[in-house]
Motif scaffolding. Structure first.
Motif, mmCIF file in Angstrom:
data_model
loop_
_atom_site.group_PDB
_atom_site.id
_atom_site.type_symbol
_atom_site.label_atom_id
_atom_site.label_comp_id
_atom_site.label_asym_id
_atom_site.label_seq_id
_atom_site.Cartn_x
_atom_site.Cartn_y
_atom_site.Cartn_z
ATOM 1 N N GLU A 42 0.839 -1.194 0.000
ATOM 2 C CA GLU A 42 0.000 0.000 0.000
ATOM 3 C C GLU A 42 0.878 1.249 0.000
ATOM 4 N N ILE A 43 0.557 2.205 -0.863
ATOM 5 C CA ILE A 43 1.269 3.487 -0.910
ATOM 6 C C ILE A 43 0.444 4.483 -0.104
ATOM 7 N N VAL A 44 0.826 4.661 1.168
ATOM 8 C CA VAL A 44 0.024 5.511 2.068
ATOM 9 C C VAL A 44 0.952 6.348 2.935
ATOM 10 N N ASP A 45 0.387 7.432 3.476
ATOM 11 C CA ASP A 45 1.102 8.237 4.457
ATOM 12 C C ASP A 45 0.976 7.580 5.822
ATOM 13 N N VAL A 46 2.009 7.773 6.643
ATOM 14 C CA VAL A 46 2.010 7.202 7.986
ATOM 15 C C VAL A 46 1.502 8.259 8.960
ATOM 16 N N GLU A 47 0.541 7.880 9.791
ATOM 17 C CA GLU A 47 -0.021 8.799 10.767
ATOM 18 C C GLU A 47 0.100 8.227 12.163
ATOM 19 N N VAL A 48 0.183 9.118 13.144
ATOM 20 C CA VAL A 48 0.294 8.684 14.536
ATOM 21 C C VAL A 48 -0.953 7.899 14.936
ATOM 22 N N GLY A 49 -0.736 6.745 15.566
ATOM 23 C CA GLY A 49 -1.855 5.945 16.053
ATOM 24 C C GLY A 49 -2.570 5.141 15.001
ATOM 25 N N GLY A 50 -2.016 5.068 13.792
ATOM 26 C CA GLY A 50 -2.672 4.313 12.735
ATOM 27 C C GLY A 50 -2.615 2.809 12.984
ATOM 28 N N ASN A 51 -3.776 2.172 12.930
ATOM 29 C CA ASN A 51 -3.849 0.728 13.159
ATOM 30 C C ASN A 51 -4.308 -0.045 11.938
ATOM 31 N N GLU A 52 -4.573 0.663 10.840
ATOM 32 C CA GLU A 52 -5.122 -0.014 9.669
ATOM 33 C C GLU A 52 -4.042 -0.625 8.769
#
Length: 486
Positions: A62-72
């Motif tokens: 997956e090409i996604v941005d990393v965010e704090v608290g991300g669990n997906e």
């Protein structure tokens, strides 16, 4: 510095990485972003199916941005070796190791394999390169400097001194021109002789700088818990700091001046490495430091190991093979040159045909031909870096794809005429996969009925003890193929 073991292609959640890195969520996200930037970490959807997978396919990334608290999302390391990032040391070991979560001995062996694998390139990986950016690879430079020091010692510059009646070479011109001459029976005699002696200059600027940097590198690697992993002994030959040698520009100026008068290849390479080290002046514990030693294509390393240990004869001239060469074959040809290349047929303006031959064709990983008694055996191996699950009570997964299977059948078909012409009765096909077991595992075989109907052999599956294979590879030895029980 924090030092942790990481298993290649294991799925890690963001919270789990936060615990490993022992830092805040914000810093964890920054580390993840940097690892992704250099292509050693990938993101996949956090599904139950992904949690149980031991391999990574491009379709899952997956090409996604990393965010704090991300669990997906889950994060997958695609690297074998050592990474230092933001004060953390990550020791990444191969995906086939399950039983030990801190396999220091195994990773030490793998580091040696990686060093030998990269040795033929004859370059220092001074920079971490990827498609988007590059950064100074401090770890690779440190390892080079320490290994060079143990092999060649400290940088030396010689100094010529003139002595009176010394044991060195006599300087006749100086002796004749500057001494009194005594004549006896028309023969000249000199009461004093000027001689030249060459000594090492222990106070040479570059020598002291080299010893200082070596000592600093040794201390940093010790603090990072990496000396033992790279099998390097600590070095403490200087207590001088780099700042003691002047400003950065002045140190670089002195190194450049030395480079201008040195023509020895080893000294030139060492001086260029010292120049780069000083120019980038950082340490492994720096928050902005990112370095790595290893590969994110360990499958290629496994292929090389298998090819050398199993005596790959793909590039061997057929005249040197253990067979009686059939009529019509050129002894200088190689096995790879016998594989037919695709012919592209086109039409001219007058509708007659013309043919263009492609440059590329099928390329097997390994071909081994040997004699067992009076029987000549022709074995087609394909090194596969997979964790296959082929057990009765469990779902099939981690296996090579349909393309790998059909290509393996085609390799046998490509050599069908050669085998028949030389009356070779025993032909085998085999996938080779690594395992942490200490013995060869006869895993099974894979076949397709439509291809078996052509008289082609099913593809055997053997899991080879990786540690044993590495030992053979490092010792430049061959394994007895009969042990595979094909």
């Amino acid at each position: 510095m924090i030092s942790k073991f990481i298993r290649e292609q294991r799925r890690y959640g963001q919270a789990e990485l936060k615990g490993l890195f022992q830092c805040s969520e914000e810093k964890t996200v920054n580390i993840i972003k940097r690892l992704k930037e250099y292509g050693v970490l990938k993101a996949v959807k956090a599904t139950d199916a992904q949690k149980n997978m031991s391999d990574l396919v491009d379709e899952d990334i997956e090409i996604v941005d990393v965010e704090v608290g991300g669990n997906e999302y889950l994060y997958v390391f695609t690297f074998v070796g050592v990474i230092t990032v933001s004060g953390c040391v990550l020791k990444c070991y191969p995906k086939y190791i399950f039983r030990d979560s801190e396999p220091l001995i195994e990773l030490k062996r793998i580091i040696k394999v990686l060093e030998k694998y990269n040795a033929r390139e004859q370059i220092i990986r001074m920079y971490n390169d990827n498609s988007e950016s590059s950064a100074f690879n401090l770890l690779a430079v440190m390892i080079y400097l320490l290994q060079d020091y143990y092999e060649n010692g400290a940088y030396t510059n010689t100094q010529d001194i003139i002595e009176t009646n010394g044991s060195g070479e006599i300087l006749w011109d100086k002796t004749i021109n500057e001494n009194f001459t005594y004549l006896s029976n028309n023969r000249p005699y000199y009461m004093e002789l000027y001689t030249k002696k060459r000594i090492n200059n222990d106070f040479d600027y570059i020598k002291r700088l080299h010893e200082s940097i070596i000592s600093i590198c040794s201390k940093e690697l010790k603090d990072a818990d990496l000396l033992d992993l790279f099998d390097i002994l600590p070095v403490e030959v200087s207590d001088e700091e780099v700042d003691d040698f002047g400003e950065t520009d002045y140190i670089l100026y002195r190194i450049q001046n030395e480079l201008d008068v040195q023509f020895n290849t080893r000294k030139q390479l060492l001086l260029k490495t010292l120049y780069t080290y000083i120019a980038h002046s950082s340490c492994l514990a720096d928050i902005d430091c990112f370095t790595m030693f290893g590969t994110n294509s360990f499958n290629l390393v496994w292929e090389r190991v298998c090819a050398e240990v199993l005596n790959n004869q793909l590039q061997t001239s057929i005249g040197a093979l253990p067979i009686s060469l059939a009529e019509g074959y050129n002894p200088q040809d190689t096995l790879i040159s016998l594989i037919e290349k695709p012919k592209w047929n086109g039409y001219k303006q007058d509708e007659s045909e013309f043919i263009k031959q492609a440059k590329e064709t099928l390329i097997p990983d390994i071909i081994s031909i040997y004699k067992a008694g009076n029987l000549c055996r022709f074995i087609i191996f394909d090194a596969k870096y997979y964790n296959i699950q082929l057990e009765q009570e469990k779902e099939l997964r981690g296996q090579p794809g349909i393309g790998d299977i059909t290509k393996q059948y085609l390799y046998q078909l490509a050599y069908k005429k050669f085998v028949e012409d030389h009356e070779i009765r025993d032909v085998k096909n085999c996938f080779l996969m690594p395992t942490e077991q200490q013995t060869i595992v006869i895993k099974g075989y894979v076949n397709m009925d439509i291809l078996d109907a052509l008289g082609l052999q099913s593809i055997q599956i053997r899991q080879l003890p990786a540690d044993t294979m590495y030992s053979y590879y490092l010792a430049n030895e061959k394994i007895d193929i009969e042990l595979l029980y094909l």
